[in-house]
Scaffold this motif. Structure first.
Motif, PDB file in Angstrom:
ATOM      1  N   PRO A   1       0.665  -1.033  -0.310  1.00 28.41           N
ATOM      2  CA  PRO A   1       0.033  -0.010  -0.127  1.00 28.41           C
ATOM      3  C   PRO A   1       0.736   1.414   0.329  1.00 28.41           C
ATOM      4  CG  PRO A   1      -0.378  -1.913   1.676  1.00 28.41           C
ATOM      5  CD  PRO A   1       0.884  -1.880   0.898  1.00 28.41           C
ATOM      6  N   LEU A   2       0.236   2.180  -0.035  1.00 28.22           N
ATOM      7  CA  LEU A   2       1.085   3.799  -0.161  1.00 28.22           C
ATOM      8  C   LEU A   2       1.517   3.871   0.843  1.00 28.22           C
ATOM      9  CD1 LEU A   2       0.201   5.190  -2.422  1.00 28.22           C
ATOM     10  CD2 LEU A   2      -0.700   6.769  -1.500  1.00 28.22           C
ATOM     11  N   GLY A   3       2.616   4.692   0.859  1.00 30.75           N
ATOM     12  CA  GLY A   3       3.092   4.823   2.886  1.00 30.75           C
ATOM     13  C   GLY A   3       4.185   4.150   2.797  1.00 30.75           C
ATOM     14  N   VAL A   4       4.080   2.603   2.262  1.00 31.37           N
ATOM     15  CA  VAL A   4       5.231   1.461   2.074  1.00 31.37           C
ATOM     16  C   VAL A   4       6.353   2.142   2.060  1.00 31.37           C
ATOM     17  CG1 VAL A   4       5.952  -1.091   1.948  1.00 31.37           C
ATOM     18  CG2 VAL A   4       3.521  -0.479   2.812  1.00 31.37           C
ATOM     19  N   ASP A   5       7.900   1.526   2.522  1.00 31.56           N
ATOM     20  CA  ASP A   5       9.048   1.630   2.202  1.00 31.56           C
ATOM     21  C   ASP A   5       9.312   0.637   2.316  1.00 31.56           C
ATOM     22  OD1 ASP A   5      11.258   2.574   2.088  1.00 31.56           O
ATOM     23  OD2 ASP A   5      12.168   4.079   3.275  1.00 31.56           O
ATOM     24  N   ILE A   6       9.408  -0.223   1.220  1.00 25.63           N
ATOM     25  CA  ILE A   6      10.397  -2.147   0.791  1.00 25.63           C
ATOM     26  C   ILE A   6      11.692  -2.140   1.355  1.00 25.63           C
ATOM     27  CG2 ILE A   6      10.698  -3.271  -1.017  1.00 25.63           C
ATOM     28  CD1 ILE A   6       7.656  -3.631  -0.413  1.00 25.63           C
ATOM     29  N   SER A   7      12.438  -0.714   1.313  1.00 28.77           N
ATOM     30  CA  SER A   7      13.528  -1.046   1.808  1.00 28.77           C
ATOM     31  C   SER A   7      13.736  -1.586   3.336  1.00 28.77           C
ATOM     32  CB  SER A   7      14.885  -0.188   1.326  1.00 28.77           C
ATOM     33  OG  SER A   7      15.291  -0.125   0.074  1.00 28.77           O
ATOM     34  N   GLN A   8      12.657  -0.501   4.230  1.00 27.85           N
ATOM     35  CA  GLN A   8      12.826  -0.574   5.418  1.00 27.85           C
ATOM     36  C   GLN A   8      11.544  -1.806   5.346  1.00 27.85           C
ATOM     37  OE1 GLN A   8      15.597   1.521   6.368  1.00 27.85           O
ATOM     38  NE2 GLN A   8      13.892   2.150   8.206  1.00 27.85           N
ATOM     39  N   ALA A   9      10.943  -2.516   4.493  1.00 27.26           N
ATOM     40  CA  ALA A   9      10.500  -3.418   5.365  1.00 27.26           C
ATOM     41  C   ALA A   9      11.543  -4.687   5.665  1.00 27.26           C
ATOM     42  CB  ALA A   9       8.892  -3.800   4.639  1.00 27.26           C
ATOM     43  N   MET A  10      12.631  -4.730   3.666  1.00 27.42           N
ATOM     44  CA  MET A  10      12.716  -5.859   4.079  1.00 27.42           C
ATOM     45  C   MET A  10      13.766  -5.806   5.269  1.00 27.42           C
ATOM     46  SD  MET A  10      14.063  -5.431   0.025  1.00 27.42           S
ATOM     47  CE  MET A  10      16.035  -6.663   0.652  1.00 27.42           C
ATOM     48  N   LYS A  11      14.618  -4.336   5.247  1.00 22.44           N
ATOM     49  CA  LYS A  11      15.544  -4.292   6.585  1.00 22.44           C
ATOM     50  C   LYS A  11      15.065  -5.165   8.238  1.00 22.44           C
ATOM     51  CE  LYS A  11      18.366  -0.359   5.243  1.00 22.44           C
ATOM     52  NZ  LYS A  11      18.771   0.629   5.672  1.00 22.44           N
ATOM     53  N   MET A  12      13.600  -4.202   8.394  1.00 20.08           N
ATOM     54  CA  MET A  12      12.840  -4.755   9.463  1.00 20.08           C
ATOM     55  C   MET A  12      12.499  -6.624   9.414  1.00 20.08           C
ATOM     56  SD  MET A  12       9.145  -2.713   9.757  1.00 20.08           S
ATOM     57  CE  MET A  12       9.281  -0.890  10.168  1.00 20.08           C
ATOM     58  N   LEU A  13      11.875  -6.644   8.102  1.00 20.39           N
ATOM     59  CA  LEU A  13      12.167  -8.188   8.678  1.00 20.39           C
ATOM     60  C   LEU A  13      13.008  -8.911   8.492  1.00 20.39           C
ATOM     61  CD1 LEU A  13       9.512  -8.360   5.721  1.00 20.39           C
ATOM     62  CD2 LEU A  13       8.942  -9.390   7.650  1.00 20.39           C
ATOM     63  N   LEU A  14      14.219  -8.458   7.775  1.00 22.50           N
ATOM     64  CA  LEU A  14      15.817  -9.429   8.560  1.00 22.50           C
ATOM     65  C   LEU A  14      15.751  -9.603  10.089  1.00 22.50           C
ATOM     66  CD1 LEU A  14      17.492  -8.102   5.681  1.00 22.50           C
ATOM     67  CD2 LEU A  14      16.823 -10.155   6.135  1.00 22.50           C
ATOM     68  N   ILE A  15      15.639  -8.479  10.535  1.00 20.38           N
ATOM     69  CA  ILE A  15      16.020  -8.490  12.340  1.00 20.38           C
ATOM     70  C   ILE A  15      14.412  -8.626  12.882  1.00 20.38           C
ATOM     71  CG2 ILE A  15      18.006  -6.527  11.706  1.00 20.38           C
ATOM     72  CD1 ILE A  15      15.888  -4.977  12.669  1.00 20.38           C
ATOM     73  N   HIS A  16      13.456  -8.790  12.070  1.00 20.08           N
ATOM     74  CA  HIS A  16      12.470  -8.879  13.995  1.00 20.08           C
ATOM     75  C   HIS A  16      12.549 -10.292  14.386  1.00 20.08           C
ATOM     76  CE1 HIS A  16      11.236 -11.520  10.954  1.00 20.08           C
ATOM     77  NE2 HIS A  16       9.992 -11.786  11.867  1.00 20.08           N
ATOM     78  N   ASP A  17      12.922 -11.162  13.801  1.00 24.31           N
ATOM     79  CA  ASP A  17      12.951 -12.642  14.786  1.00 24.31           C
ATOM     80  C   ASP A  17      14.884 -12.448  16.258  1.00 24.31           C
ATOM     81  OD1 ASP A  17       9.951 -13.535  14.698  1.00 24.31           O
ATOM     82  OD2 ASP A  17      11.200 -15.207  13.560  1.00 24.31           O
ATOM     83  N   LEU A  18      15.038 -11.786  15.265  1.00 21.82           N
ATOM     84  CA  LEU A  18      16.410 -11.260  16.463  1.00 21.82           C
ATOM     85  C   LEU A  18      16.087 -11.723  17.590  1.00 21.82           C
ATOM     86  CD1 LEU A  18      19.055  -8.713  14.471  1.00 21.82           C
ATOM     87  CD2 LEU A  18      19.208 -11.511  14.421  1.00 21.82           C
ATOM     88  N   VAL A  19      15.363 -11.083  18.405  1.00 18.65           N
ATOM     89  CA  VAL A  19      14.702 -11.423  20.536  1.00 18.65           C
ATOM     90  C   VAL A  19      14.937 -12.764  20.068  1.00 18.65           C
ATOM     91  CG1 VAL A  19      14.040  -9.215  20.313  1.00 18.65           C
ATOM     92  CG2 VAL A  19      13.321 -10.967  19.271  1.00 18.65           C
ATOM     93  N   GLU A  20      14.450 -13.573  19.265  1.00 24.17           N
ATOM     94  CA  GLU A  20      14.270 -15.051  19.568  1.00 24.17           C
ATOM     95  C   GLU A  20      15.535 -15.700  20.235  1.00 24.17           C
ATOM     96  OE1 GLU A  20      12.576 -16.621  16.367  1.00 24.17           O
ATOM     97  OE2 GLU A  20      10.546 -15.682  16.544  1.00 24.17           O
ATOM     98  N   ILE A  21      17.140 -14.934  19.876  1.00 26.02           N
ATOM     99  CA  ILE A  21      17.805 -15.409  19.836  1.00 26.02           C
ATOM    100  C   ILE A  21      18.450 -15.866  21.566  1.00 26.02           C
ATOM    101  CG2 ILE A  21      20.055 -14.993  20.354  1.00 26.02           C
ATOM    102  CD1 ILE A  21      20.273 -13.678  17.775  1.00 26.02           C
ATOM    103  N   ASP A  22      17.610 -14.826  22.882  1.00 20.78           N
ATOM    104  CA  ASP A  22      16.995 -14.829  23.822  1.00 20.78           C
ATOM    105  C   ASP A  22      16.227 -15.286  24.548  1.00 20.78           C
ATOM    106  OD1 ASP A  22      19.886 -14.123  24.021  1.00 20.78           O
ATOM    107  OD2 ASP A  22      19.258 -11.665  25.189  1.00 20.78           O
ATOM    108  N   ALA A  23      14.753 -15.196  23.863  1.00 22.69           N
ATOM    109  CA  ALA A  23      13.249 -14.898  24.207  1.00 22.69           C
ATOM    110  C   ALA A  23      13.042 -16.827  23.615  1.00 22.69           C
ATOM    111  CB  ALA A  23      12.562 -13.471  23.908  1.00 22.69           C
ATOM    112  N   GLY A  24      13.289 -16.839  22.828  1.00 20.02           N
ATOM    113  CA  GLY A  24      12.993 -18.286  22.191  1.00 20.02           C
ATOM    114  C   GLY A  24      11.685 -18.044  20.893  1.00 20.02           C
TER     115      GLY A  24
END
Lengths: 204, 204
Positions: free
Chosen positions: B56-79
């Motif tokens: 949709p309008l207003g989505v920054d695809i590069s930012q979305a990609m970065k977000m998706l690359l790091i979104h699960d990192l917290v699982e390293i500690d939190a599972g």
């Protein structure tokens, strides 16, 4: 939205899942198993984000990330060729070119061409973005081999001169990271993780 | 270049390798094993590239990609917390917030803050970019479950109403993809991959 277009894109997304089954020689940093090419590509894309400030002039980081995410897709058909495998590397280019045609051909034509072009830019290694991406692709296994007390180097008896040849693209692709790479290799030799190059004088 | 700064970044890059050891409930599309969160993140980033035209309008695809690359990192500690695990999801937010502090804290302060902010934007789910990223994160397991004749749904006896609740963010985050999602769910129920919701009239 064309249903047919979306169907093609979904087929591509399903097909690339197979990259998770392609094993590289590199071990995970805890040494528990070999790394697969999908998680390797993820790691490289985050490296591009994290080390963006060292990218030379002319590097487009978003493009580098995209390039790194798709650079190994061809291994789905062509397999992963160990970088020190001379014979395997002889017909690698041909096998990978065929794979690129099939895989990117799953996408709608315009998009397939765009992805194919990006992959080709990486392979050709001529643009600053492709050179920076290639540099990261060379640095990541160094970190893994150091973390696993030599990892692949020890398993295959790899020597410093072979590694130096392999990492050479870092010097031009990411010159600010080159001193770090040289230090890491020196440290690895000193720690016994990597064999010193054979001394020519002792060969006769 | 500050050596100390690069050292911090390299430590972060080494630390996040552990995400490759975090297993999700989802199976690979060939059903051979469970997917890990690193390769899952890779898959999502390529989905963002491949399905960018439906953003949709207003989505920054590069930012979305970065977000998706790091979104699960917290699982390293939190599972990884299974999305249908009610109890596990109760303290999930707290465990993940602690993990974010530690992991992004490995980076130089300015960069750690930037990554932390990006993760937080994803978690908050308020911006068009975060909503689009979340939509992709909901669509990917649907594809895997369909490809594995029900996969996680069958293993855990998941019903259509539970899946509908889970995928609801797609309707607002990626409305152009919503008809596809509804069709996929209908097809999965018809194929017996997913149980129909219980009929309230038969409960008494």
């Amino acid at each position: 939205m064309s249903i047919n277009r979306l169907t093609q894109q979904i087929q591509f997304i399903i097909e690339i899942d197979r990259l998770k089954l392609i094993l590289r020689q590199t071990l995970l940093t805890d040494g528990s198993r070999r790394e697969n090419s999908a998680e390797h590509s993820w790691h490289l894309a985050i490296m591009a984000m994290s080390l963006a400030e060292y990218a030379p002039l002319g590097v487009d980081i978003s493009q580098a990330m995209k390039m790194l995410l798709i650079h190994d897709l061809v291994e789905i058909d062509a397999g992963d060729t160990f970088c020190y495998d001379v014979q395997g590397n002889e017909n690698k280019a041909h096998r990978e070119a065929q794979a690129a045609l099939r895989l990117f051909g799953l996408l709608p034509a315009d998009q397939g061409q765009e992805f194919h072009q990006l992959w080709h830019e990486f392979e050709a290694g001529k643009t600053p973005t492709a050179k920076f991406a290639a540099a990261l692709d060379r640095i990541q296994p160094l970190l893994h081999n150091q973390q696993t007390q030599g990892g692949t180097w020890r398993i295959h008896g790899i020597r410093r001169d072979q590694v130096m040849k392999r990492v050479a693209p870092v010097e031009t692709g990411a010159p600010e990271l080159w001193p770090f790479v040289l230090q890491l290799i020196d440290d690895s030799v000193a720690a016994g993780y990597l064999h010193e190059a054979p001394d020519i004088n002792t060969q006769d």
